[in-house]
Design a protein around this motif. Structure first.
Motif, PDB file in Angstrom:
ATOM      1  N   GLY A 218      -7.967 -10.531   7.965  1.00 12.99           N
ATOM      2  CA  GLY A 218      -9.469 -10.913   7.997  1.00 12.99           C
ATOM      3  C   GLY A 218      -9.880 -12.316   7.575  1.00 12.99           C
ATOM      4  O   GLY A 218      -9.325 -13.234   7.922  1.00 12.99           O
ATOM      5  N   ALA A 219     -10.691 -12.415   6.513  1.00  8.50           N
ATOM      6  CA  ALA A 219     -10.766 -13.790   6.020  1.00  8.50           C
ATOM      7  C   ALA A 219      -9.899 -14.551   4.998  1.00  8.50           C
ATOM      8  O   ALA A 219     -10.202 -15.387   4.107  1.00  8.50           O
ATOM      9  N   SER A 220      -8.789 -13.632   4.826  1.00  9.77           N
ATOM     10  CA  SER A 220      -7.695 -14.275   4.235  1.00  9.77           C
ATOM     11  C   SER A 220      -6.479 -13.904   5.027  1.00  9.77           C
ATOM     12  O   SER A 220      -6.161 -13.361   5.700  1.00  9.77           O
ATOM     13  N   ALA A 221      -5.281 -14.986   4.800  1.00 13.89           N
ATOM     14  CA  ALA A 221      -3.946 -14.727   5.411  1.00 13.89           C
ATOM     15  C   ALA A 221      -3.003 -14.754   4.656  1.00 13.89           C
ATOM     16  O   ALA A 221      -2.856 -15.792   3.764  1.00 13.89           O
ATOM     17  N   ALA A 222      -2.211 -13.899   4.576  1.00 12.76           N
ATOM     18  CA  ALA A 222      -0.777 -13.877   3.718  1.00 12.76           C
ATOM     19  C   ALA A 222       0.116 -13.069   4.476  1.00 12.76           C
ATOM     20  O   ALA A 222      -0.048 -11.898   4.733  1.00 12.76           O
ATOM     21  N   THR A 223       1.293 -13.567   4.270  1.00 10.04           N
ATOM     22  CA  THR A 223       2.504 -12.450   4.940  1.00 10.04           C
ATOM     23  C   THR A 223       3.643 -12.541   3.757  1.00 10.04           C
ATOM     24  O   THR A 223       4.336 -13.314   3.776  1.00 10.04           O
ATOM     25  N   ASN A 224       3.581 -11.134   3.230  1.00 10.65           N
ATOM     26  CA  ASN A 224       4.680 -10.894   2.270  1.00 10.65           C
ATOM     27  C   ASN A 224       4.955 -11.930   1.260  1.00 10.65           C
ATOM     28  O   ASN A 224       6.005 -12.165   1.023  1.00 10.65           O
ATOM     29  N   GLU A 225       3.837 -12.239   0.454  1.00 10.96           N
ATOM     30  CA  GLU A 225       3.883 -13.065  -0.463  1.00 10.96           C
ATOM     31  C   GLU A 225       4.387 -12.333  -1.652  1.00 10.96           C
ATOM     32  O   GLU A 225       4.112 -11.286  -1.762  1.00 10.96           O
ATOM     33  N   CYS A 226       5.307 -12.993  -2.390  1.00 10.46           N
ATOM     34  CA  CYS A 226       5.797 -12.314  -3.577  1.00 10.46           C
ATOM     35  C   CYS A 226       4.950 -12.732  -4.788  1.00 10.46           C
ATOM     36  O   CYS A 226       4.878 -13.600  -5.264  1.00 10.46           O
TER      37      CYS A 226
ATOM     38  N   GLN B 191      -8.882  -8.092   3.777  1.00  8.75           N
ATOM     39  CA  GLN B 191      -8.163  -6.788   3.492  1.00  8.75           C
ATOM     40  C   GLN B 191      -6.784  -7.394   2.960  1.00  8.75           C
ATOM     41  O   GLN B 191      -6.195  -8.197   3.279  1.00  8.75           O
ATOM     42  N   PHE B 192      -6.630  -6.745   1.838  1.00 11.20           N
ATOM     43  CA  PHE B 192      -5.105  -7.031   1.094  1.00 11.20           C
ATOM     44  C   PHE B 192      -4.433  -5.713   0.850  1.00 11.20           C
ATOM     45  O   PHE B 192      -4.963  -4.291   0.700  1.00 11.20           O
ATOM     46  N   PHE B 193      -2.962  -5.928   1.007  1.00 12.50           N
ATOM     47  CA  PHE B 193      -1.911  -4.531   1.242  1.00 12.50           C
ATOM     48  C   PHE B 193      -0.795  -5.101   0.095  1.00 12.50           C
ATOM     49  O   PHE B 193      -0.482  -6.228   0.433  1.00 12.50           O
ATOM     50  N   ALA B 194      -0.430  -4.358  -0.581  1.00 16.43           N
ATOM     51  CA  ALA B 194       0.720  -4.544  -1.497  1.00 16.43           C
ATOM     52  C   ALA B 194       1.620  -3.333  -1.486  1.00 16.43           C
ATOM     53  O   ALA B 194       1.355  -2.238  -1.232  1.00 16.43           O
ATOM     54  N   TYR B 195       3.080  -3.768  -1.770  1.00 17.19           N
ATOM     55  CA  TYR B 195       4.039  -2.986  -1.912  1.00 17.19           C
ATOM     56  C   TYR B 195       4.969  -2.974  -3.041  1.00 17.19           C
ATOM     57  O   TYR B 195       4.961  -4.412  -3.431  1.00 17.19           O
ATOM     58  N   ALA B 196       5.783  -2.273  -3.511  1.00 18.62           N
ATOM     59  CA  ALA B 196       6.946  -2.257  -4.190  1.00 18.62           C
ATOM     60  C   ALA B 196       7.790  -1.393  -4.074  1.00 18.62           C
ATOM     61  O   ALA B 196       7.518  -0.200  -3.739  1.00 18.62           O
TER      62      ALA B 196
ATOM     63  N   PHE C 121       8.953   3.955  -4.147  1.00 20.90           N
ATOM     64  CA  PHE C 121       8.257   2.831  -3.026  1.00 20.90           C
ATOM     65  C   PHE C 121       6.679   3.215  -3.374  1.00 20.90           C
ATOM     66  O   PHE C 121       6.247   4.248  -3.242  1.00 20.90           O
ATOM     67  N   LEU C 122       6.000   2.250  -3.722  1.00 20.96           N
ATOM     68  CA  LEU C 122       4.679   2.514  -3.831  1.00 20.96           C
ATOM     69  C   LEU C 122       3.825   1.585  -2.989  1.00 20.96           C
ATOM     70  O   LEU C 122       4.260   0.337  -2.558  1.00 20.96           O
ATOM     71  N   THR C 123       2.629   1.876  -2.596  1.00 16.29           N
ATOM     72  CA  THR C 123       1.797   0.815  -1.769  1.00 16.29           C
ATOM     73  C   THR C 123       0.373   0.962  -2.453  1.00 16.29           C
ATOM     74  O   THR C 123       0.063   1.779  -2.998  1.00 16.29           O
ATOM     75  N   ALA C 124      -0.413  -0.282  -2.147  1.00 13.85           N
ATOM     76  CA  ALA C 124      -1.844  -0.266  -2.465  1.00 13.85           C
ATOM     77  C   ALA C 124      -2.440  -0.875  -1.293  1.00 13.85           C
ATOM     78  O   ALA C 124      -2.026  -1.658  -0.798  1.00 13.85           O
ATOM     79  N   LYS C 125      -4.013  -0.664  -1.469  1.00 18.02           N
ATOM     80  CA  LYS C 125      -4.755  -1.408  -0.349  1.00 18.02           C
ATOM     81  C   LYS C 125      -6.230  -1.880  -1.160  1.00 18.02           C
ATOM     82  O   LYS C 125      -6.689  -0.805  -1.999  1.00 18.02           O
ATOM     83  N   SER C 126      -6.702  -3.007  -0.821  1.00 16.64           N
ATOM     84  CA  SER C 126      -8.186  -3.308  -1.317  1.00 16.64           C
ATOM     85  C   SER C 126      -8.686  -3.834  -0.186  1.00 16.64           C
ATOM     86  O   SER C 126      -8.478  -4.983   0.271  1.00 16.64           O
ATOM     87  N   ALA C 127      -9.943  -3.431   0.227  1.00 17.02           N
ATOM     88  CA  ALA C 127     -10.477  -3.640   1.224  1.00 17.02           C
ATOM     89  C   ALA C 127     -11.931  -4.161   1.069  1.00 17.02           C
ATOM     90  O   ALA C 127     -12.720  -4.081  -0.129  1.00 17.02           O
ATOM     91  N   ASP C 128     -12.287  -5.262   2.313  1.00 17.36           N
ATOM     92  CA  ASP C 128     -13.696  -5.774   2.108  1.00 17.36           C
ATOM     93  C   ASP C 128     -13.917  -6.601   0.850  1.00 17.36           C
ATOM     94  O   ASP C 128     -14.913  -6.537   0.144  1.00 17.36           O
ATOM     95  N   ILE C 129     -13.021  -7.431   0.639  1.00 21.32           N
ATOM     96  CA  ILE C 129     -12.993  -8.214  -0.754  1.00 21.32           C
ATOM     97  C   ILE C 129     -13.704  -9.556  -0.045  1.00 21.32           C
ATOM     98  O   ILE C 129     -13.482 -10.083   1.256  1.00 21.32           O
TER      99      ILE C 129
END
Length: 230
Positions: A73-81, A105-110, A140-148
């Protein structure tokens, strides 16, 4: 010495998952995004521990654990550590910005996987989870933060477990003398950030459980296993 292996007929059991500073970039028209971990109390991911209510709690290790972040969306990132900061709640890594207009939209995992892409994040549980390190690395864990938006560029990730935590409790001498418990199941998963789809993949292996609680009356064995029908 006793060894116990669970072999279940196809379809007999369905495994389900358990329940930087704010600054404007005048040249780009973008704002830096601040990342934190929501609900982080104790600072230890080295042990996934049972609580007094009978559930299990996993925490991240400050200054050590790494997560991967994607943005659309308004941000761009691909697998930033990003690394969990020394305070246990902040996240440190390369600056990710968000445009002045639009939503992101932001998506994270660990745990972090350097080979992950926007289409596929792969993860494997350890076949032998007897040791603490292998057991906890299997989670394995994931998270999402939408509409930032740029007006409030603060992202607090609330991570959720995405694997089944299989628990076997044995009472009496059987629990004390049994040295290992195994379950035959697939060990690999793929996760797609944008759709949040998680799929068990790979071959079936005999996964050895972690032996946790032990006393004179019982023993508890647990293992992280991808959600699947066995």
């Amino acid at each position: 010495m006793k060894h116990l292996t669970f072999i279940l007929a196809a379809g007999a059991l369905a495994l389900a998952s358990c329940s930087q500073n704010d600054m404007s970039e005048m040249t780009t028209g973008a704002t830096s995004v601040n990342f934190t971990i929501d609900g982080q109390n104790a600072i230890t991911r080295s042990v996934t521990t049972p609580t007094t209510e009978g559930s299990y709690s996993t925490q991240f290790v400050a200054g050590a654990d790494q997560i991967g972040i994607f943005a659309t969306g308004a941000s761009a990132a691909t697998n930033e550590c990003y690394t969990v900061a020394s305070d246990g709640t902040g996240l440190t890594g390369a600056t990710i910005t968000i445009n002045k207009t639009g939503n992101a939209q932001f998506f994270a995992y660990a745990p972090y996987n350097a080979g992950a892409t926007a289409e596929t994040v792969a993860h494997s549980v350890a076949v032998n989870q007897q040791e603490d390190e292998a057991y906890n690395a299997s989670n394995f864990l994931t998270a999402k933060s939408a509409d930032i938006t740029a007006e409030n560029p603060n992202v607090a990730f609330a991570f959720n477990p995405r694997l089944a935590l299989v628990r076997v409790e044995m009472t009496g001498d059987l629990g004390i003398t049994t040295t290992d418990v195994k379950i035959n199941a697939k060990t690999d998963i793929t996760w797609t950030p944008a759709t949040d789809k998680l799929t068990a993949t790979g071959n079936v292996a005999a996964i050895t459980f972690h032996k946790g609680e032990v006393d004179a009356t019982h023993a508890v064995f647990t293992a992280f296993v991808p959600s699947q029908t066995i």
